[in-house]
Design a protein around this motif. Structure first.
Motif, PDB file in Angstrom:
ATOM      1  N   GLU A 183      41.571  30.088  45.161  1.00  0.00           N
ATOM      2  CA  GLU A 183      42.967  30.280  44.751  1.00  0.00           C
ATOM      3  C   GLU A 183      43.045  31.131  43.483  1.00  0.00           C
ATOM      4  N   PHE A 184      42.143  30.887  42.553  1.00  0.00           N
ATOM      5  CA  PHE A 184      42.094  31.707  41.337  1.00  0.00           C
ATOM      6  C   PHE A 184      41.873  33.172  41.687  1.00  0.00           C
ATOM      7  N   ALA A 185      40.909  33.436  42.588  1.00  0.00           N
ATOM      8  CA  ALA A 185      40.595  34.814  42.972  1.00  0.00           C
ATOM      9  C   ALA A 185      41.788  35.479  43.652  1.00  0.00           C
ATOM     10  N   LYS A 186      42.454  34.773  44.524  1.00  0.00           N
ATOM     11  CA  LYS A 186      43.611  35.338  45.237  1.00  0.00           C
ATOM     12  C   LYS A 186      44.755  35.652  44.279  1.00  0.00           C
ATOM     13  N   ARG A 187      44.910  34.876  43.224  1.00  0.00           N
ATOM     14  CA  ARG A 187      46.012  35.094  42.290  1.00  0.00           C
ATOM     15  C   ARG A 187      45.811  36.324  41.413  1.00  0.00           C
ATOM     16  N   THR A 188      44.633  36.944  41.473  1.00  0.00           N
ATOM     17  CA  THR A 188      44.434  38.180  40.716  1.00  0.00           C
ATOM     18  C   THR A 188      45.075  39.372  41.422  1.00  0.00           C
ATOM     19  N   LEU A 189      45.573  39.177  42.632  1.00  0.00           N
ATOM     20  CA  LEU A 189      46.244  40.229  43.399  1.00  0.00           C
ATOM     21  C   LEU A 189      47.745  39.977  43.435  1.00  0.00           C
ATOM     22  N   SER A 190      48.499  41.010  43.741  1.00  0.00           N
ATOM     23  CA  SER A 190      49.942  40.853  43.903  1.00  0.00           C
ATOM     24  C   SER A 190      50.230  39.904  45.063  1.00  0.00           C
ATOM     25  N   ARG A 191      51.282  39.120  44.926  1.00  0.00           N
ATOM     26  CA  ARG A 191      51.600  38.117  45.944  1.00  0.00           C
ATOM     27  C   ARG A 191      51.895  38.738  47.306  1.00  0.00           C
ATOM     28  N   ASN A 192      52.416  39.953  47.307  1.00  0.00           N
ATOM     29  CA  ASN A 192      52.785  40.585  48.585  1.00  0.00           C
ATOM     30  C   ASN A 192      51.650  41.404  49.188  1.00  0.00           C
ATOM     31  N   LEU A 193      50.464  41.343  48.580  1.00  0.00           N
ATOM     32  CA  LEU A 193      49.329  42.126  49.078  1.00  0.00           C
ATOM     33  C   LEU A 193      48.449  41.267  49.972  1.00  0.00           C
ATOM     34  N   ASP A 194      48.072  41.817  51.117  1.00  0.00           N
ATOM     35  CA  ASP A 194      47.079  41.160  51.966  1.00  0.00           C
ATOM     36  C   ASP A 194      46.145  42.219  52.518  1.00  0.00           C
ATOM     37  N   PHE A 195      45.098  41.754  53.194  1.00  0.00           N
ATOM     38  CA  PHE A 195      44.093  42.665  53.735  1.00  0.00           C
ATOM     39  C   PHE A 195      44.159  42.742  55.257  1.00  0.00           C
ATOM     40  N   GLU A 196      45.339  42.468  55.817  1.00  0.00           N
ATOM     41  CA  GLU A 196      45.534  42.591  57.261  1.00  0.00           C
ATOM     42  C   GLU A 196      45.178  44.004  57.715  1.00  0.00           C
ATOM     43  N   GLY A 197      44.448  44.094  58.829  1.00  0.00           N
ATOM     44  CA  GLY A 197      44.084  45.388  59.382  1.00  0.00           C
ATOM     45  C   GLY A 197      42.763  45.931  58.874  1.00  0.00           C
ATOM     46  N   LEU A 198      42.148  45.249  57.902  1.00  0.00           N
ATOM     47  CA  LEU A 198      40.856  45.697  57.390  1.00  0.00           C
ATOM     48  C   LEU A 198      39.731  44.865  57.988  1.00  0.00           C
ATOM     49  N   ARG A 199      38.769  45.533  58.564  1.00  0.00           N
ATOM     50  CA  ARG A 199      37.561  44.837  59.036  1.00  0.00           C
ATOM     51  C   ARG A 199      36.506  44.953  57.944  1.00  0.00           C
ATOM     52  N   SER A 201      38.863  41.764  32.082  1.00  0.00           N
ATOM     53  CA  SER A 201      39.130  40.671  31.146  1.00  0.00           C
ATOM     54  C   SER A 201      40.536  40.092  31.262  1.00  0.00           C
ATOM     55  N   ASP A 202      41.436  40.756  31.993  1.00  0.00           N
ATOM     56  CA  ASP A 202      42.734  40.144  32.260  1.00  0.00           C
ATOM     57  C   ASP A 202      42.579  38.922  33.154  1.00  0.00           C
ATOM     58  N   HIS A 203      41.466  38.874  33.891  1.00  0.00           N
ATOM     59  CA  HIS A 203      41.273  37.809  34.878  1.00  0.00           C
ATOM     60  C   HIS A 203      40.075  36.914  34.587  1.00  0.00           C
ATOM     61  N   THR A 204      39.005  37.478  34.039  1.00  0.00           N
ATOM     62  CA  THR A 204      37.767  36.715  33.918  1.00  0.00           C
ATOM     63  C   THR A 204      36.995  37.136  32.671  1.00  0.00           C
ATOM     64  N   THR A 205      36.021  36.329  32.307  1.00  0.00           N
ATOM     65  CA  THR A 205      35.259  36.567  31.076  1.00  0.00           C
ATOM     66  C   THR A 205      33.888  37.171  31.332  1.00  0.00           C
ATOM     67  N   THR A 206      33.533  37.337  32.580  1.00  0.00           N
ATOM     68  CA  THR A 206      32.210  37.858  32.920  1.00  0.00           C
ATOM     69  C   THR A 206      32.325  38.683  34.189  1.00  0.00           C
ATOM     70  N   GLY A 207      31.247  39.324  34.609  1.00  0.00           N
ATOM     71  CA  GLY A 207      31.272  40.084  35.842  1.00  0.00           C
ATOM     72  C   GLY A 207      31.609  39.195  37.033  1.00  0.00           C
ATOM     73  N   ASP A 208      32.458  39.696  37.929  1.00  0.00           N
ATOM     74  CA  ASP A 208      32.846  38.927  39.110  1.00  0.00           C
ATOM     75  C   ASP A 208      32.857  39.863  40.305  1.00  0.00           C
ATOM     76  N   GLY A 209      31.842  39.724  41.170  1.00  0.00           N
ATOM     77  CA  GLY A 209      31.708  40.613  42.312  1.00  0.00           C
ATOM     78  C   GLY A 209      32.849  40.519  43.291  1.00  0.00           C
ATOM     79  N   LEU A 210      33.355  39.313  43.534  1.00  0.00           N
ATOM     80  CA  LEU A 210      34.431  39.142  44.504  1.00  0.00           C
ATOM     81  C   LEU A 210      35.736  39.753  43.994  1.00  0.00           C
ATOM     82  N   LEU A 211      36.057  39.531  42.720  1.00  0.00           N
ATOM     83  CA  LEU A 211      37.286  40.096  42.176  1.00  0.00           C
ATOM     84  C   LEU A 211      37.237  41.619  42.165  1.00  0.00           C
ATOM     85  N   ALA A 212      36.077  42.190  41.851  1.00  0.00           N
ATOM     86  CA  ALA A 212      35.940  43.642  41.883  1.00  0.00           C
ATOM     87  C   ALA A 212      36.115  44.162  43.307  1.00  0.00           C
ATOM     88  N   ALA A 213      35.563  43.450  44.285  1.00  0.00           N
ATOM     89  CA  ALA A 213      35.728  43.842  45.687  1.00  0.00           C
ATOM     90  C   ALA A 213      37.201  43.783  46.086  1.00  0.00           C
TER      91      ALA A 213
END
Length: 447
Positions: free
Chosen positions: A161-177, A335-347
């Motif tokens: 849930e924390f990771a998902k909240r770093t994106l805009s609420r209206n954004l999804d990845f539908e259509g991406l494989r 740093s707006d979201h996390t204090t260290t490197g985060d591979g998933l958030l960068a992805a």
């Protein structure tokens, strides 16, 4: 003062070689003493990756912390950035991640985070080191003050849930494989689940850890299996995490690898257009490609360079007010979201850019043409070091040969008895020649 145990990213070494139960016990006791201050009930959160030795080290750490009066919350296998986030979220005094990152399974390590979720300063690590080698029996808690330990449920959902909240609420990845390679490591559950919850068509590999296969023939340091799978499944993009998921490498739909420099370029450009950069620039290490620096300059952004190590990037970001930085290896710190490197958030940021641009990953993820960069190691004999004056002259001569369009970096490794020589420039043949000549001259000066 030289440090005996801590390196650039915690304590790391061979399990039951360097990292023994006795050392882990003493680290737990020493760190517990340092952070067991004040009159509140003190707590520490402990996460780990999927290495077999994690069970042994975790148990020893728990014994150490509880023996000096700290309560322990055990998270189980979780990404390093999740441990940093949960340290703050659970109002813990200390966070611990048991991992050797991208190393093979038979290595392990202990990373420590302060209550703010940031890695400890050199001063605090030295304080802990001094206690490790002291008589810790004098620091034991009285019987009524011993700590308690318990495993915490639901932490995977909290991080997702924390990771998902770093994106805009209206954004999804539908259509991406998306093919996600979890390196049989700490993110094997949370990464595929988070992508699926955001609507992506997810193909997971490296998601069957057995204690021995972490980082084996996969993950961010070996993305060949991912590249093959992306082309086989005709996926839009591939994501490769490392064993503790604090770094990421991308593979485009053609199977080409996209490193951390390109990722920083993508995110920097996207955030500049959206007005999200706190300052007009980013922070990276001395290893980042000169092509990145030129690209950023062309779009009106600065590049601040630091020594190698994501902790130095993080420190510079905090001191100078930047909110984006990282390393060529794929540590991306936002740093707006996390204090260290985060591979998933960068992805997530890469996928968001892909959706916004509406173009293939091979176009979206390649922002600049990297300059030829050659890195070679010169192994040193025990006790031998190049003469400093000669080294300075050798490097100065190399800089003259490369000219304004290139650069050279000579530095001792923090983990091996080698000197690393890196050079880059527009002329690959010249760069290779300069590196070989520098290594030859340094070898002669150390004879």
């Amino acid at each position: 003062m030289a440090r005996k145990y801590f390196g650039t990213d915690g304590i790391r070494g061979r399990a039951n070689g360097v990292i023994t139960p006795d050392l882990a016990l003493r680290v737990g006791m020493a760190a517990g003493v340092v952070f067991n201050r004040g009159d509140h009930r003190h707590r520490v959160v402990i996460g780990k990756d999927t290495r077999l030795s994690g069970y042994m080290i975790e148990t020893a750490l728990v014994s150490g912390f509880t023996s000096v009066g700290m309560d322990v919350l055990q998270l189980g296998p979780m990404p390093t950035p999740a441990v940093a986030m949960l340290t703050r979220s659970m109002r813990a005094d200390l966070g611990v991640m048991i991992s050797a990152s991208h190393n093979p399974y038979d290595d392990n390590g202990i990373k420590l985070f302060g209550p703010d979720g940031y890695k400890l300063s050199d001063e605090v690590e030295l304080e802990i080191e001094n206690l490790i080698d002291s008589d810790l029996s004098k620091k034991l808690a009285k019987s009524p003050d011993l700590g308690r330990a318990k495993r915490i449920d639901g932490v995977h959902d909290r991080y997702i849930e924390f990771a998902k909240r770093t994106l805009s609420r209206n954004l999804d990845f539908e259509g991406l494989r998306v093919v996600i390679d979890c390196a049989n490591g700490a993110a094997y559950r949370v990464a595929p689940a988070a992508l699926w919850e955001l609507g992506a068509d997810v193909i997971a590999i490296g998601d069957q850890p057995d204690g021995f296969n972490i980082n084996k023939d996969g993950g961010s340091t070996a993305p060949h299996a991912l590249a093959t799978k992306v082309k086989e499944m005709r996926a839009d993009i591939g994501i490769a995490l490392d064993g503790d998921a604090d770094r990421v490498i991308i593979v485009d739909e053609k199977g080409h690898v996209v490193d951390g420099d390109q990722l920083m370029a993508v995110i920097a450009q996207s955030w500049k257009e959206e007005g999200r950069l706190s300052k007009p620039g980013i922070v990276a290490t001395v290893m980042s490609n000169l092509g990145l620096e030129r690209f950023l300059k062309d779009i009106g952004l600065d590049l601040v360079r630091t020594p190698v190590g994501d902790r130095y990037v993080s420190e510079a970001m905090r001191e100078q007010g930047y909110n984006l930085g990282g390393e060529q290896s794929g540590h991306i710190i936002m740093s707006d979201h996390t204090t260290t490197g985060d591979g998933l958030l960068a992805a997530f940021q890469m996928l968001a850019f892909l959706k916004k641009l509406g173009r293939p990953a091979s176009e979206a993820c390649h922002r600049f043409e990297p300059l030829p960069q050659i890195l070679k190691n010169m192994r040193m004999r025990p006790g031998s070091t190049p003469d400093k004056a000669q080294m300075t002259k050798i490097v100065a001569d190399a800089e003259k040969r490369l000219g304004a369009g290139g650069r050279i970096l000579v530095r001792p490794s923090g983990t091996e008895p080698v000197i690393r020589v890196m050079a880059e420039g527009d002329d690959r043949a010249l760069v290779e020649t300069v590196v070989d000549d520098v290594i030859g001259a340094l070898s002669a000066s150390a004879a």
